[in-house]
Design an enzyme around this catalytic site. Structure first.
Site, PDB file in Angstrom:
ATOM      1  N   HIS A 470       0.992  -1.006   0.087  1.00 25.71           N
ATOM      2  CA  HIS A 470      -0.027   0.076  -0.157  1.00 25.71           C
ATOM      3  C   HIS A 470       0.583   1.206  -0.040  1.00 25.71           C
ATOM      4  CE1 HIS A 470      -3.678  -1.861   0.070  1.00 25.71           C
ATOM      5  NE2 HIS A 470      -3.267  -2.728   1.031  1.00 25.71           N
ATOM      6  N   ARG A 577     -17.898   2.602 -21.137  1.00 22.13           N
ATOM      7  CA  ARG A 577     -18.376   0.972 -21.056  1.00 22.13           C
ATOM      8  C   ARG A 577     -19.863   1.104 -20.367  1.00 22.13           C
ATOM      9  NH1 ARG A 577     -12.440  -0.101 -21.015  1.00 22.13           N
ATOM     10  NH2 ARG A 577     -11.971  -1.824 -22.576  1.00 22.13           N
ATOM     11  N   ARG A 614     -20.645   3.771 -25.388  1.00 21.00           N
ATOM     12  CA  ARG A 614     -20.831   2.137 -26.078  1.00 21.00           C
ATOM     13  C   ARG A 614     -21.951   1.599 -25.563  1.00 21.00           C
ATOM     14  NH1 ARG A 614     -16.297  -2.374 -25.472  1.00 21.00           N
ATOM     15  NH2 ARG A 614     -17.103  -2.495 -23.443  1.00 21.00           N
ATOM     16  N   GLU A 707     -14.312  -4.617 -34.173  1.00 20.57           N
ATOM     17  CA  GLU A 707     -13.589  -5.462 -33.291  1.00 20.57           C
ATOM     18  C   GLU A 707     -13.490  -6.865 -33.992  1.00 20.57           C
ATOM     19  OE1 GLU A 707     -14.614  -4.568 -29.089  1.00 20.57           O
ATOM     20  OE2 GLU A 707     -16.577  -4.541 -29.922  1.00 20.57           O
ATOM     21  N   ASN A 730      -8.578  -4.924 -28.611  1.00 20.36           N
ATOM     22  CA  ASN A 730      -8.514  -6.216 -27.832  1.00 20.36           C
ATOM     23  C   ASN A 730      -9.404  -7.465 -28.403  1.00 20.36           C
ATOM     24  OD1 ASN A 730      -7.737  -4.446 -26.021  1.00 20.36           O
ATOM     25  ND2 ASN A 730      -9.513  -3.988 -24.717  1.00 20.36           N
ATOM     26  N   ASP A 731     -10.582  -7.056 -28.820  1.00 10.47           N
ATOM     27  CA  ASP A 731     -11.506  -7.921 -29.460  1.00 10.47           C
ATOM     28  C   ASP A 731     -10.824  -8.195 -30.925  1.00 10.47           C
ATOM     29  OD1 ASP A 731     -13.294  -9.225 -27.606  1.00 10.47           O
ATOM     30  OD2 ASP A 731     -14.228  -7.206 -27.486  1.00 10.47           O
ATOM     31  N   CYS A 778      -9.675   2.525 -29.255  1.00  9.06           N
ATOM     32  CA  CYS A 778      -9.901   2.330 -27.681  1.00  9.06           C
ATOM     33  C   CYS A 778      -9.590   1.149 -27.122  1.00  9.06           C
ATOM     34  CB  CYS A 778     -11.470   2.833 -27.614  1.00  9.06           C
ATOM     35  SG  CYS A 778     -12.486   1.260 -28.169  1.00  9.06           S
TER      36      CYS A 778
HETATM   37  C1  PEP Z   1     -11.947  -3.825 -27.325  1.00 14.05           C
HETATM   38  O1  PEP Z   1     -12.055  -5.005 -27.492  1.00 14.05           O
HETATM   39  O2  PEP Z   1     -10.680  -3.424 -27.649  1.00 14.05           O
HETATM   40  C2  PEP Z   1     -12.759  -2.936 -26.516  1.00 14.05           C
HETATM   41  C3  PEP Z   1     -12.288  -1.658 -26.135  1.00 14.05           C
HETATM   42  O3  PEP Z   1     -13.676  -3.579 -25.654  1.00 14.05           O
HETATM   43  P1  PEP Z   1     -13.696  -4.164 -24.552  1.00 14.05           P
HETATM   44  O4  PEP Z   1     -12.208  -4.486 -23.921  1.00 14.05           O
HETATM   45  O5  PEP Z   1     -14.537  -3.704 -23.387  1.00 14.05           O
HETATM   46  O6  PEP Z   1     -14.419  -5.560 -25.044  1.00 14.05           O
HETATM   47 MG    MG Z   2     -14.306  -5.323 -27.325  1.00 10.66          MG
END
Ligand code: PEP
Ligand code: MG
Length: 850
Positions: A470, A577, A614, A707, A730-731, A778
């Protein structure tokens, strides 16, 4: 197998000698975390069933299995210690999961000599895993003969002393969830464990978490932490009784969503911790007058030593009647709960409120309460019983092979001491500190850290703690230089003497000379100016070196995050989100509640700053307990994101109306998740237009998240109808590379800088530009400074990142020329692997240092 007293005789599964569990060289067995029973040192190599029952679990490595007796006793048989690492070599299963077996029947044959040579120990554990269901066990005597001698007897709880062993079974079928990959970067540590335990306590049924062979009461923060879980681990939830289905659904959703943890921020924090922890060992840098330690928070400070002292709480040994002692404990716990709540509402930063929240969760831990109650019932004073309970639980955490969990033992002792002070009426006072001091302590407890008057402190130095503790978290969040794990000699420094703390270099000079002081003052001033100019730049709109405008905005969940992001220099919100409003509850938020939440964010941003919200991104791997969705074999490829909204138009329309009513006054942009093709965009736009017309307002801009590869590949068609694109890297990475984004083994390969993903980013940006649509990113890659030149070169003009990454992202943007970035991007697209891309970008970064 039940005898006349209804005890259950557990036969020796192997021949050999009995060994007390305390002697097993693994704390999870020795401390009875897995269950209670006995160990044995075997001389035979065929494991026999000790009771009649059903094989409910056979480990993939065939070294362990669980039998369930008809009366509901779960008996875990575990051959050897650390034998999971043998991956089944030398073990042959003679039964299968689900099979009914009789006592004495062979279950597993193993190569006793081979295993003895390769495993840490051959000691074999026989444990009752559901200890809640039993009153006690009684060990047998004498040498053990497989299938002949009694290893121990189990006494199930009788109706008068609690639920009978069969109670769980009688109360309903035992349900077990599918494996749930754990998304939390640091596993289920204090905060997410507290959130999970709190939710579990709302259900009136027994609930356990299963991780491999470990099993923890889901109502107990300590037991959850003691699972020692890590990111990517497959957890399962087990529950029994009428509420079991809804408990499993709710808790599964909670686990999938990270148990309330901001996963991006947690990953960033863990990366910082790992970097700090990878410094060379302190001992390699010893010199006279230099005390070395580990950097907890970088920076340099000159100041006078102030020693932090704390009196140990007094404990009254004299015990009154158990009833009176119980009452004292309840009163003390209530008092500390109130104090923590007060401090929590006064805490202005996430680090402090996080610490206090975790402590509140620990206070409510049923495991602690149970152990304290045992002590009181045995005649101890409330204080002694409480202290013993705290020490026992803290010891469990300390024994784990995870530094983060070990440091949570400090939280437990801290909150434990606060309760002890409450018994004696002592008041915990924040200490008066001299102005401009370097605070020196063995360790600061989390609540001391949370109450520190930081305006008087220039630096922190502790002999204990670690870069994940901490003190480190708080110091980093405040920008205070801090060293932990410093040589104990630091505690002998005279109070008031001037010292030089160079936390970045991991050292403290106990008597700096004039030259060193002068050099330090100059370095501190330079750092201050650098910081000030970075902060000033963070507050200004982001531009590249060549003057191009790039929008640096933030990923947020709610208005609190949005305010924090603006303070960090974000120019708006690039991804809200909205599912955070929907999860961890039993029914969907209604239109008014949603509208109020969106309005609060819009108000925080004002009418000028972009707000990209979103629409609900749930389903498949992120189910909501109140939204009936079909069970799917492949949830990542099933009903997710926009597909759920279109399949449930009533839910979608409520959200659209709430968005229009709540945030319509701001610079609102709506964004659709998981779009695979233009039909989904059209359908969503029709619904949006209908709601806007009904409310008599203009429809906001409507964009699409890229995505899914099909969306990138048809970006031209989408760009003709969408107002903007935001790439969810990410997706997009997981679907392009066919690698689950939460898969621990594939984490290193599932790289958004893979040339295939970069090509899709480039196609999207080109299509956007042809149609005059802006294109942002994003996903997590937007916050990677290495990736920023590549993204800019591919044509991205908006980067949406977690708040702590805003300043560094702006600084990286400011160091780039778009023309150079375009040439770089063209080069990257010709490469074949993510590793080659990273190597080229590392060279680029070195040549374009800010
Ligand atoms: C992503 O998929 O990059 C994204 C920003 O959406 P999440 O991470 O919320 O699925
Ligand atoms: Mg996503």
């Amino acid at each position: 197998m039940a005898d006349s007293t209804s005890a259950v005789a557990v036969l020796a599964p192997l021949s050999g000698i009995r060994v007390a569990l305390e002697r097993v060289p693994d704390p999870v067995f020795a401390q009875r975390i897995v269950g209670d029973g006995c160990s044995l040192d075997p001389v035979s190599g065929t494991l026999l069933a000790p009771i009649d029952g059903r094989v409910v679990q056979l480990h993939g490595s065939r070294h362990a299995l669980t039998l369930r007796s008809p009366a509901g006793i779960d008996l875990l048989l575990h051959i050897g210690v650390d034998t999971v690492g043998l991956r089944g070599e030398g073990f042959e299963a003679l039964v299968a999961e689900g099979e009914e077996v009789r006592a004495g029947q062979p279950l597993i044959r193993f190569d006793i000599d081979g295993v003895a040579q390769r495993a840490r120990s051959l000691l074999t554990q026989v444990l009752v895993a559901n200890v809640d269901a039993i009153e006690r066990i009684e060990l047998g005597r004498g040498a053990l003969e497989a299938g002949g001698s009694v290893l121990f007897r189990v006494f199930p709880k009788s109706a008068s002393t609690g639920a009978p062993v069969g109670g769980d079974a009688a109360a309903g079928e035992l349900l077990v969830s599918d494996p749930l990959p754990l998304p939390n970067p640091a596993g289920l540590h204090a905060r997410p464990a507290a959130v999970l335990a709190e939710r579990a306590r709302a259900f009136d049924c027994p609930i356990f978490l299963l991780l491999g062979e470990r099993r923890g009461n889901a109502r107990s923060v300590v037991e959850i932490m003691a699972l020692g879980s890590r990111q990517g681990d497959a957890l399962r939830i087990e529950a029994r009784g009428p509420a079991a289905t809804s408990a499993i659904e709710t808790l599964s959703a909670l686990i999938r969503q990270g148990c309330g943890e901001d996963l991006e921020a947690a990953a960033a924090q863990l990366a910082a911790m790992t970097a700090a922890a990878s410094q060379p060992a302190a001992s390699s840098r010893r010199e006279p007058g230099v005390l070395v330690g580990v950097t907890a928070s970088p920076g340099m400070a000159l100041g006078a030593v102030a020693r932090w002292r704390r009196a140990a709480p007094r404990i009254v040994d004299q015990a009154g009647a158990p009833e009176a002692e119980r009452e004292k404990l309840t009163k003390a716990l209530d008092e500390v709960r109130r104090r923590l709540a007060r401090l929590g509402s006064a805490a202005h930063d996430a680090a402090r409120s996080g610490v206090l929240g975790a402590q509140q969760g620990m206070l409510d831990d049923p495991g602690l309460a149970e152990k304290a109650e045992e002590g009181i019932a045995a005649g101890l004073s409330a204080g002694r019983a409480w202290q013993a309970a705290v020490e026992k639980q803290a010891g469990v955490l300390e024994a784990l092979d995870n530094p983060l969990m070990r440091e949570r033992a400090a939280d437990l002792r801290d909150v434990g001491a606060a309760v002890l002070r409450a018994f004696s009426g002592e008041v915990e006072q924040p200490a008066e500190l001299p102005e401009g001091c370097i605070l020196v302590a063995e360790d600061l407890t989390p609540s001391e850290t949370a109450q520190l008057d930081v305006s008087r402190v220039r630096g922190l130095c502790t002999t204990g703690g670690g870069p994940t503790g901490h003190v480190a978290i708080l110091a980093r969040s405040l920008g205070l230089p801090a060293l932990c794990g410093v040589d104990a000699g630091v505690l002998d420094l005279p109070e008031g003497s001037e010292v030089l703390l160079d936390a970045s270099a991991g050292r403290l000079l106990s008597a700096p000379d004039d030259g060193q002081r002068e050099a330090a003052r100059a370095a501190i001033e330079r750092a201050r100016q650098r910081q000030a100019s970075m902060q000033a730049a963070a507050a200004r709109p982001a531009h590249s070196r060549c003057g191009a405008r790039i929008l640096v905005v933030a990923n947020v969940r709610h208005a609190g995050d949005a305010r924090e992001a603006l303070a960090a220099g974000a120019e708006g919100v690039g991804l809200l989100r909205s599912e955070f409003l929907f999860d961890a509850r039993d029914s969907a938020p209604d239109e008014a509640e949603q509208a109020a939440a969106y309005a609060e964010v819009a108000e925080a941003l004002g009418p000028q700053r972009p707000l990209v919200i979103r629409t609900l991104d749930v389903g498949g791997d992120k189910p909501l307990p109140y939204l009936p969705l079909p069970r799917e074999d492949n949830p990542f490829l099933g009903l997710r994101g926009i597909r759920v909204s279109l399949a449930h138009p009533e839910l979608f329309r409520v959200q659209l109306r709430a968005l229009l009513r709540g945030a319509g006054q701001g610079d609102l942009h709506l964004m659709l998740p998981m779009v695979a093709g233009v039909e989904e965009l059209r359908e969503a736009r029709t619904l949006l237009q209908r709601e806007a017309d009904a409310l008599g307002v203009a429809a906001p801009k409507l964009g699409v998240m890229i995505e899914v590869p099909s969306a990138a590949l048809t970006a031209d068609a989408l760009a003709a109808e969408a107002d903007f694109f935001s790439i969810g890297s990410n997706d997009l990475t997981q679907y392009t590379l066919a690698m689950d984004r939460g898969h621990a083994r594939l984490a290193a390969q599932a790289d958004a800088l893979h040339p295939a993903v970069l090509r899709l980013v480039g196609m999207t940006a080109e299509a956007g530009s042809r149609h005059g649509r802006w294109v942002g990113v994003c996903g997590a890659i937007a916050a990677d400074p290495l990736a920023v030149p590549a993204l800019l070169g591919l044509g991205v003009t908006e980067l949406s990142v977690p708040a702590p990454a805003v300043a560094a992202t702006k600084a990286t943007v400011a160091a780039q020329s778009l023309e150079d970035c375009r040439a770089l991007a063209a080069e990257l697209l010709r490469l074949g692997t993510a590793a080659e891309v990273r190597a080229r970008l590392a060279d680029w970064e070195a040549a374009h240092a800010m």
